[in-house]
Motif scaffolding. Sequence first.
Motif, PDB file in Angstrom:
ATOM      1  N   SER A 137       5.395 -10.921   9.164  1.00 38.26           N
ATOM      2  CA  SER A 137       6.403 -10.119   9.875  1.00 38.26           C
ATOM      3  C   SER A 137       6.038  -8.643  10.010  1.00 38.26           C
ATOM      4  O   SER A 137       6.676  -7.921  10.762  1.00 38.26           O
ATOM      5  CB  SER A 137       7.767 -10.245   9.181  1.00 38.26           C
ATOM      6  N   ILE A 138       5.025  -8.188   9.267  1.00 37.81           N
ATOM      7  CA  ILE A 138       4.757  -6.740   9.264  1.00 37.81           C
ATOM      8  C   ILE A 138       3.256  -6.467   9.157  1.00 37.81           C
ATOM      9  O   ILE A 138       2.529  -7.221   8.494  1.00 37.81           O
ATOM     10  CB  ILE A 138       5.556  -6.068   8.105  1.00 37.81           C
ATOM     11  N   THR A 139       2.828  -5.387   9.833  1.00 38.86           N
ATOM     12  CA  THR A 139       1.407  -5.006   9.795  1.00 38.86           C
ATOM     13  C   THR A 139       1.270  -3.630   9.137  1.00 38.86           C
ATOM     14  O   THR A 139       2.261  -2.895   8.977  1.00 38.86           O
ATOM     15  CB  THR A 139       0.837  -4.889  11.228  1.00 38.86           C
ATOM     16  N   ALA A 140       0.024  -3.266   8.839  1.00 38.18           N
ATOM     17  CA  ALA A 140      -0.247  -1.948   8.256  1.00 38.18           C
ATOM     18  C   ALA A 140       0.231  -0.850   9.212  1.00 38.18           C
ATOM     19  O   ALA A 140       0.800   0.165   8.781  1.00 38.18           O
ATOM     20  CB  ALA A 140      -1.738  -1.815   7.978  1.00 38.18           C
ATOM     21  N   ALA A 141       0.037  -1.067  10.528  1.00 37.48           N
ATOM     22  CA  ALA A 141       0.463  -0.057  11.509  1.00 37.48           C
ATOM     23  C   ALA A 141       1.983   0.150  11.443  1.00 37.48           C
ATOM     24  O   ALA A 141       2.475   1.281  11.595  1.00 37.48           O
ATOM     25  CB  ALA A 141       0.044  -0.491  12.914  1.00 37.48           C
ATOM     26  N   ASP A 142       2.720  -0.928  11.195  1.00 37.02           N
ATOM     27  CA  ASP A 142       4.183  -0.802  11.073  1.00 37.02           C
ATOM     28  C   ASP A 142       4.546   0.078   9.869  1.00 37.02           C
ATOM     29  O   ASP A 142       5.485   0.877   9.918  1.00 37.02           O
ATOM     30  CB  ASP A 142       4.836  -2.185  10.884  1.00 37.02           C
ATOM     31  N   VAL A 143       3.806  -0.101   8.775  1.00 41.53           N
ATOM     32  CA  VAL A 143       4.111   0.689   7.561  1.00 41.53           C
ATOM     33  C   VAL A 143       3.786   2.167   7.807  1.00 41.53           C
ATOM     34  O   VAL A 143       4.559   3.059   7.421  1.00 41.53           O
ATOM     35  CB  VAL A 143       3.340   0.155   6.324  1.00 41.53           C
ATOM     36  N   ILE A 144       2.674   2.409   8.486  1.00 31.42           N
ATOM     37  CA  ILE A 144       2.294   3.800   8.804  1.00 31.42           C
ATOM     38  C   ILE A 144       3.390   4.438   9.678  1.00 31.42           C
ATOM     39  O   ILE A 144       3.804   5.582   9.451  1.00 31.42           O
ATOM     40  CB  ILE A 144       0.907   3.827   9.491  1.00 31.42           C
ATOM     41  N   ALA A 145       3.896   3.659  10.628  1.00 28.89           N
ATOM     42  CA  ALA A 145       4.963   4.190  11.509  1.00 28.89           C
ATOM     43  C   ALA A 145       6.238   4.475  10.705  1.00 28.89           C
ATOM     44  O   ALA A 145       6.908   5.491  10.928  1.00 28.89           O
ATOM     45  CB  ALA A 145       5.245   3.191  12.625  1.00 28.89           C
ATOM     46  N   LEU A 146       6.550   3.607   9.735  1.00 26.15           N
ATOM     47  CA  LEU A 146       7.751   3.836   8.908  1.00 26.15           C
ATOM     48  C   LEU A 146       7.596   5.104   8.072  1.00 26.15           C
ATOM     49  O   LEU A 146       8.542   5.874   7.896  1.00 26.15           O
ATOM     50  CB  LEU A 146       7.983   2.637   7.973  1.00 26.15           C
ATOM     51  N   ARG A 147       6.380   5.332   7.574  1.00 33.87           N
ATOM     52  CA  ARG A 147       6.157   6.531   6.755  1.00 33.87           C
ATOM     53  C   ARG A 147       6.361   7.795   7.592  1.00 33.87           C
ATOM     54  O   ARG A 147       6.906   8.789   7.120  1.00 33.87           O
ATOM     55  CB  ARG A 147       4.758   6.488   6.138  1.00 33.87           C
ATOM     56  N   GLU A 148       5.945   7.707   8.845  1.00 38.39           N
ATOM     57  CA  GLU A 148       6.137   8.872   9.733  1.00 38.39           C
ATOM     58  C   GLU A 148       7.619   9.083  10.046  1.00 38.39           C
ATOM     59  O   GLU A 148       8.106  10.199  10.111  1.00 38.39           O
ATOM     60  CB  GLU A 148       5.375   8.661  11.041  1.00 38.39           C
ATOM     61  N   GLU A 149       8.323   7.962  10.192  1.00 34.72           N
ATOM     62  CA  GLU A 149       9.749   8.049  10.530  1.00 34.72           C
ATOM     63  C   GLU A 149      10.585   8.543   9.345  1.00 34.72           C
ATOM     64  O   GLU A 149      11.598   9.218   9.528  1.00 34.72           O
ATOM     65  CB  GLU A 149      10.218   6.653  10.979  1.00 34.72           C
TER      66      GLU A 149
END
Length: 335
Positions: free
Chosen positions: A125-137
């Motif tokens: 359900s989740i990729t590394a890019a998604d986690v990077i985007a969450l950290r930015e948000e």
Amino acid sequence: MPKDFIPEYNDVVIAETAEMYKKVSHVIPKEEWASYAPYIYEINKLKKEIGAVILAHNYMTPEIFNCVADYSGDSLQLAQQAAKIDEQIIVQAGVHFMAETSKILSPDKTVLIPDMRAGCSLAESITAADVIALREEYPGVPIVTYVNTSAEVKAESDICCTSSNALAIVESFDSERVLMIPDQYLAANIAKLTSKTILTYAGSCEVHERFTPENIREFREAYPGAVILAHPECPSDVVDEADFAGSTKAMSDYVMDNKPDTVVMVTECSMSDNVSVQNPDVKFVRPCNLCPHMKRINLKNILSCLQNLEHEVFVDPAVAVRAKQAVENMLNVRF
Ligand code: 13P
Ligand code: SF4
């Protein structure tokens, strides 16, 4: 040994597996045992010869869990075990993220999985890019990632958690807000137990999300007095209707410690079989859902994996170092 050797059910196998069968006879019919026993005998012989250990999750079928596993348990116990294994070869009787966690913690070992396709809807359900985007948000908000994720996702996280230690991990941060990803239901269940604000993601376990509060009310009506145990990957309105919620280990311990007369386990199908082997006097109602990924692992592919040393799991060393930090941060939290 020739490739794809098929073992037979002979007198030696019958004699060598007789004690084992006594233990599991109430969950494995005799006719089925005849097809399992030759594989069990060969697996147990071969793993000693080549110095391999089998780590089995609580959702493995009873012939794997009870008859060939060297260590068994929930995701946390398997990770703790993987960190201290002496043998050179680890066979992960579980799903791919578990094998990756073993490889991350024991990078010098050969980690094999009997079927590479054994995935997990949460890990997907989740990729590394998604986690990077969450950290930015959400700058500055700690990211707690469920172990049911890929090594790349773990590598972008501050810390991992399992369903056993999720509350303690969340509370180990000073921050008022915590991101708990990717299981929206585990996050919602933990949010009810902490004063922190839990932010989450849209992932879910395809096995546990199918249970409904109506299901639980129906079990209560059909089995008055039964104790209902639910896994925290279930939606929180399901957990609210249950008597107890916990990881697979916590559910198993609950039955062992309380010896209820009748139990309903709201989780994957093999749990009731495995817990009932250790608690033969407890009655189990089995309203379970199968995990198609866990069920890809069987005795035949475990034997083939040992014979051919096939399906080795690799993690990019640069990713593994960062993922290991997140897993070790988790293992260092006492609870
Ligand atoms: P635990 O065994 O850690 O409770 O996790 C359940 C699960 O779904 C593993 O895939
Ligand atoms: Fe993933 Fe759910 Fe299967 Fe566990 S039971 S491996 S969380 S899909």
